[in-house]
Design an enzyme around this catalytic site. Structure first.
Site, short mmCIF file in Angstrom:
data_model
loop_
_atom_site.label_atom_id
_atom_site.label_comp_id
_atom_site.label_asym_id
_atom_site.label_seq_id
_atom_site.Cartn_x
_atom_site.Cartn_y
_atom_site.Cartn_z
N SER A 123 14.27 20.49 -17.21
CA SER A 123 13.09 21.31 -17.40
C SER A 123 13.50 22.55 -18.18
O SER A 123 14.59 23.08 -17.96
CB SER A 123 12.52 21.70 -16.03
OG SER A 123 11.78 22.89 -16.15
N HIS A 178 0.84 -1.22 0.00
CA HIS A 178 0.00 0.00 0.00
C HIS A 178 0.86 1.26 0.00
O HIS A 178 0.45 2.30 0.49
CB HIS A 178 -0.94 0.05 1.22
CG HIS A 178 -1.69 -1.21 1.47
ND1 HIS A 178 -2.92 -1.47 0.91
CD2 HIS A 178 -1.36 -2.32 2.17
CE1 HIS A 178 -3.33 -2.67 1.28
NE2 HIS A 178 -2.39 -3.21 2.04
N LYS A 227 15.76 21.07 -12.12
CA LYS A 227 15.05 19.81 -12.34
C LYS A 227 15.90 18.73 -13.01
O LYS A 227 16.69 18.99 -13.90
CB LYS A 227 13.81 20.06 -13.21
CG LYS A 227 12.68 20.78 -12.52
CD LYS A 227 12.16 20.05 -11.28
CE LYS A 227 11.26 18.88 -11.56
NZ LYS A 227 10.00 19.23 -12.16
#
Ligand code: ARG
Length: 502
Positions: free
Chosen positions: A275, A154, A281
């Site tokens: 980016s 999960h 980034k």
């Protein structure tokens, strides 16, 4: 093109609507090989004379060696590669000779022959790449037998494990995909040629001979089955999807683990995008594209099955629509495997971050709960309750690790459930908590297939052996195809040499 009943030419819009020439560029080579074998079989069955055979073979030879010659000779009204090749051969040799090439053959058996030949090459290349990817996962696993990390269910920390365990799980899964493709290969590698349009031929042809000249293991026996069935390519598409789903899950894990929040891994710059706006980034675009392309492959499988659903038996032109989907699936899978191989081989693993996350993790809770029941004094259910309460207590103290709890913390926690037990004292529980360091947690868990070190070594050995065996199987497949091609080439050369000498 070769229109006998409908008179005149096709409407131009109808011709381009019908045409499969674009997607057939992938089939041209196979169409030529198939034609070589077919023509030789016709000669050996006394249907073509030696002179006719040689003329046709010379024409095919030119089409193989000079890619411009097809456009030069082929009829512009051809609807597909089969008509294109036939019309070029007729133009090169005359109708009396080239017009015999299509004896005892139909485009219906021809197209599925070509698809099978292309698909078996694609499948073998994919299988070989798959073994390379498994090898790079394996090599990383060997490096990371001791790299402790939390395992997630999960997406919540579940139990502690090691990074090799994660990598090896995908080796097993990808090996199953390799096996599926190998099974699939057996059903692809059978020749439909000679089934003709649907019901065979009255000409005295030898279907098995063509099959073996082209390296097939057998023929698709029933002529109707041979021309109508596409189950082998639904199977291929499904196997491709299964494989992509593995790559997709690895991608998703790596994307999450390479965030600043996790920082467990970082992708090599070669496999990261930047980016255009944000200078800091480093984006995992190749992984995102593997995830995105999985959707394309899933869609293709559904599209292929949808094309087939609703068709009557026998060839229908709808089947033509499958080809571009199939090529896309095969090439996307092939390149995705290669990209993933590069990513895995160059990935940088932050063992420290993984260890720190493990050391503060409550993922040792199950280990402690199991230690508590070892003496047989209390049930697992009670132990679950006791440790759960202690974890809850620690988390309320500000998520402190269990190893930082004191004796009075444990006693206070147990009071909450009104727990008192003669044998199970707070001292004993605290002792077990301290004993369950991440390293010990893994040492204690010895079940088969667990992240325990010995199990890691055992799994690595198993996988190494499987890869060696599967590589051998694949080499046998490659060799059989090469051998058949060599023999066919030699046969053609002998015939062409004879013609030069006479
Ligand atoms: N271009 C067709 C295809 O790709 C070849 C078979 C055509 N057969 C026919 N009977 N119209 O499926």
């Amino acid at each position: 093109m070769y229109r006998s009943r409908p008179s005149g030419n096709l409407d131009n819009r109808a011709l381009s609507y019908l045409s499969s020439l674009t997607e057939d560029s992938h089939l041209l080579y196979y169409d030529l090989l198939g034609s070589q074998a077919h023509v030789i079989m016709l000669y050996e069955s006394n249907i073509l004379s030696k002179k006719e055979t040689i003329e046709i073979l010379k024409g095919i030879d030119l089409l193989i060696s000079d890619s411009n010659s097809l456009n030069e000779y082929a009829d512009t009204s051809a609807e597909d590669v089969h008509e294109m090749v036939e019309s070029a051969i007729i133009k090169m040799t005359t109708m009396d000779i080239g017009g015999k090439m299509h004896t005892a053959r139909s485009r219906n058996d021809q197209v599925v022959l070509d698809i099978r030949m292309k698909l078996r090459d694609d499948l073998n290349r994919i299988s070989s790449n798959l073994l390379d990817l498994i090898n790079s996962l394996l090599a990383k696993a060997v490096e990371h037998i001791d790299t402790i990390m939390p395992l997630y269910t999960h997406l919540q920390q579940a139990q502690l494990g090691v990074f090799s365990h994660y990598l090896l799980s995908y080796c097993f899964s990808l090996l199953r995909n390799f096996e599926r493709f190998s099974e699939n290969y057996k059903r692809i590698n059978v020749s439909p040629l000679g089934a003709c349009a649907i019901g065979g031929s009255s000409m005295n042809i030898d279907r098995n001979k063509v099959a073996s000249m082209l390296g097939f293991s057998d023929i698709v026996y029933n002529s109707m089955d041979a021309t109508s069935s596409r189950d082998f390519l639904v199977e291929f598409s499904s196997n491709s999807l299964n494989t992509m789903l593995d790559l997709c899950r690895i991608s998703e894990d790596f994307i999450i683990w390479s965030t600043s929040e996790f920082g467990f891994i970082s992708l090599d710059d070669q496999f990261s995008s930047s980016s255009s706006a944000m200078p800091q980034k480093k984006n995992p675009d190749p992984l995102e594209l593997i995830r995105g392309k999985t959707a394309t492959i899933e869609g293709n499988l559904i599209a292929i099955a949808s094309i087939m659903k609703g068709l009557p038996s026998g060839y229908s032109r709808d089947l033509q629509e499958i080809k571009p989907l199939l090529w896309k699936t095969s090439s996307t899978l092939d390149t995705s495997i290669e990209i993933m191989k590069g990513i895995v081989a160059t990935i940088c693993v932050d063992q420290n971050k993984m260890y720190l996350a493990s050391a503060k993790s409550y993922a040792v809770a199950l280990d402690i709960a199991e230690q508590l029941i070892k003496d047989g004094d209390i049930s697992f259910r009670l132990s679950h309750k006791v440790i759960g309460t202690i974890v809850d207590y620690a988390s309320r103290l500000g998520n402190i690790p269990l190893s930082s709890l004191t004796l009075s913390d444990v006693t206070a926690a147990l009071k909450k459930i009104d727990f008192s037990h003669q044998v199970l004292t707070s001292e004993k529980i605290l002792n077990l908590i301290k004993m369950n360091t991440p390293e010990n947690s893994l040492k204690f868990r010895k079940t088969k297939g667990s992240p325990n070190k010995n199990e890691q070594k055992a799994m690595i050995n198993i996988i190494e052996k499987m890869v060696v065996d599967y590589k051998k199987d694949l080499d046998v497949r490659f060799n059989k195809l090469h051998l058949a091609k060599d023999l066919l080439d030699k046969k053609i050369k002998r015939l062409l040499d004879e013609s030069h000498n006479t």
